[in-house]
Each structure stands twice: as C-alpha cells, then as structure tokens.
Design an enzyme around this catalytic site. Sequence first.
Site, PDB file in Angstrom:
ATOM      1  N   CYS A  64      43.267  62.183  34.037  1.00 21.70           N
ATOM      2  CA  CYS A  64      43.104  61.674  35.397  1.00 21.70           C
ATOM      3  C   CYS A  64      44.222  60.680  35.698  1.00 21.70           C
ATOM      4  O   CYS A  64      44.745  60.033  34.788  1.00 21.70           O
ATOM      5  CB  CYS A  64      41.735  60.984  35.498  1.00 21.70           C
ATOM      6  SG  CYS A  64      41.392  60.166  37.064  1.00 21.70           S
ATOM      7  N   GLY A  65      44.573  60.555  36.947  1.00 20.37           N
ATOM      8  CA  GLY A  65      45.556  59.553  37.344  1.00 20.37           C
ATOM      9  C   GLY A  65      45.096  58.139  37.029  1.00 20.37           C
ATOM     10  O   GLY A  65      45.905  57.221  36.917  1.00 20.37           O
TER      11      GLY A  65
END
Length: 184
Positions: A64-65
């Site tokens: 995930c970012g």
Amino acid sequence: MRYFCLILTYLAFSVSLFAQDQAMTPTETQSIHDFTLNTLQGESQSLETYKGKVILIVNVASKCGLTPQYKPLQELYDAYKDQGLVILGFPANNFMNQEPGSAEEIEAFCQKNYGVSFPMFEKISVKGKQQHPLYQYLEAQTGEDPKWNFHKYLINKDGKVISSISPTTQPDAEEVVSAIKALL
C-alpha cells in the site's frame, strides 16, 4: 400448497438471515479484552493480555502507499512501550488486494523492511460481509469502519475504544501522540 411452501421457505430464509446477523454482532462484548485472535505465528492470543495498556489497533498491508507507516508505528512503539503502549497490527486484504501474502510472508516483510517488533496477528477482514467481530465491535463503538489500510483505533487501559484515526494521519502526528500520552 405450493404457495404455502413458498411462504415457509421465505420465512426459514428470513430467520436464517436474522440469526446470521445476530451471530455477527458482538453484543455481549464489554471491551476489546473480550476478543481472542491468532498471532502471525498461529498461536491463540487473548487481547485480555493487554489489560492495563493503551492499545493502538491498526489494519496493515504490505503493498500500500501507506505501508511506510510501519516505520513511525515501530518508532512510536519503541518510544512508549515501557510506559504501557502496545500497537497491534492486523493484516487485511480488503483494499485492492494490497495484503496478498501468507502469515510467513507478512512477518518476513515486516521484519526485513521495518524491524517490526509490536504484536502482529493473522490476516482478517476488516470490513464487508466477512468483517471480523473485532472490527464489527470497533465500528460499533466509533461509527467508523476502516476506509483504507492503516486505519487506527485508540483504546484506553480498560479496553474501551476512545477514537478512530484516519489512515492518512501519521502514527507520529502530534494529535495521535498527545492522545496516547494522555491515556498512559
């Protein structure tokens, strides 16, 4: 007779759905300490173990970012664990398949990239039809379900949910640290 059978089938289906809904609602739960889950190593762990500690519950993901939040989470844990803070990580694959790994892969990733030493649990669903009862409880207490990975819930020493914290709020943000210090 056919009409009667259809009505009975409908009633049985409705009762079944109602029973499922009732089973999914943690109505008997008094605090976070009432839950038992499996650690990443597959061992059963009662959250009662953390009675008397301030808890930050976070749904985490490796792809995930927001995954770099592992670093400030670990730093926060290191800074306050001796004062009574515990961070509990719950891997979840609810958001764009950003946590596809096995327990072993998740543990290896967290160790290699972030040196995670706070307790991590087996992958669970944090929203939707398969939402784990822990997250049903958290949502019921705050009115907020996780909108993305790294949603945080702050729990006091008595196991009561104090607040829900946005995924985009960094774990080391002043408002988070201040809220934790106030509970310690």
